[in-house]
Design an enzyme around this catalytic site. Structure first.
Site, PDB file in Angstrom:
ATOM      1  N   TYR A  19      -8.901  -5.536   2.840  1.00 53.17           N
ATOM      2  CA  TYR A  19      -8.613  -4.605   1.609  1.00 53.17           C
ATOM      3  C   TYR A  19      -9.450  -4.222   0.716  1.00 53.17           C
ATOM      4  CZ  TYR A  19      -5.667  -3.545  -2.267  1.00 53.17           C
ATOM      5  OH  TYR A  19      -5.093  -2.991  -3.524  1.00 53.17           O
ATOM      6  N   GLU A  41       2.727  -3.086  -5.869  1.00 56.33           N
ATOM      7  CA  GLU A  41       2.259  -3.520  -7.106  1.00 56.33           C
ATOM      8  C   GLU A  41       3.531  -4.250  -7.765  1.00 56.33           C
ATOM      9  OE1 GLU A  41      -0.518  -4.507  -8.030  1.00 56.33           O
ATOM     10  OE2 GLU A  41      -1.818  -3.266  -6.599  1.00 56.33           O
ATOM     11  N   TRP A  49      -1.516 -11.191  -5.022  1.00 51.52           N
ATOM     12  CA  TRP A  49      -1.552 -10.119  -4.194  1.00 51.52           C
ATOM     13  C   TRP A  49      -1.912 -10.433  -2.891  1.00 51.52           C
ATOM     14  CZ3 TRP A  49      -0.506  -5.557  -3.934  1.00 51.52           C
ATOM     15  CH2 TRP A  49      -0.991  -4.596  -3.018  1.00 51.52           C
TER      16      TRP A  49
END
Length: 193
Positions: A19, A41, A49
């Site tokens: 990522y 988000e 995350w």
């Protein structure tokens, strides 16, 4: 062979590294990708995350591959289905927010021509580049994220506080917060906008 220097937050997890190396901070102009990041988000609020990234494919399946037209049409039966889905974060407020945000997203597209043009207006159409040497120096908000949050909330979006908006800006490349010693800092900076 020398190992690439990355932002510390990427750690050792292959998913986080991929990522970091391929997506985070790369300027996005595609409305559908921006919608995906906005939903993810918001889902991250209060979580890591890494947790969301591991559930990303599940989110894609559960939320119609982040097609805002389809998500905007979700109803109470869909909310029940989503609350029973272990592949996503089963938080009723976040699920309702994702559906409401799809509707608000479509309205922005209609009013502004594209969500991308609207969202990039907060940085005058170009990425802000930081020159931080350590991730600890990275702020959690900015004036731009506060302005974005205020306007998104005014337009009916939920789970879009200034911190979430700043994380969204980082992910979608509205700000380049790769540390200066990270190999991606210059790559992202040189990406055509």
């Amino acid at each position: 062979m020398t190992q690439l220097q990355r932002c510390n937050w990427a750690g050792e997890d292959p998913l986080m590294i991929e990522y970091h190396d391929r997506e985070w901070g790369t300027p996005l102009r595609d409305d559908l990708q921006l919608f995906e990041f906005l939903i993810l988000e918001g889902a991250q609020a209060g979580l890591s995350w890494q947790t969301i990234l591991r559930k990303r494919e599940g989110y894609r399946r559960a939320f119609a591959n982040f097609d805002p037209h389809r998500v905007a049409a979700f109803n109470d039966d869909d909310v029940v289905r989503l609350m029973d889905n272990p592949e996503i974060v089963r938080n009723r407020q976040k699920i309702h927010a994702a559906i409401g945000n799809a509707r608000a997203f479509l309205k922005v597209q209609t009013e502004e021509g594209s969500f991308s043009d609207f969202i990039w207006s907060f940085t005058d159409g170009k990425p802000n580049t930081s020159c931080r040497t350590a991730a600890d120096d990275t702020p959690s908000t900015s004036q731009e994220s506060e302005n974005m949050s205020r306007e998104l909330r005014r337009r009916g979006f939920k789970f879009v506080g200034p911190t979430i908006c700043y994380a969204f800006m980082q992910a979608a490349g509205l700000v380049n917060d790769h540390t200066t010693n990270c190999f991606r800092h210059l790559q992202v900076q040189e990406t055509p906008h």
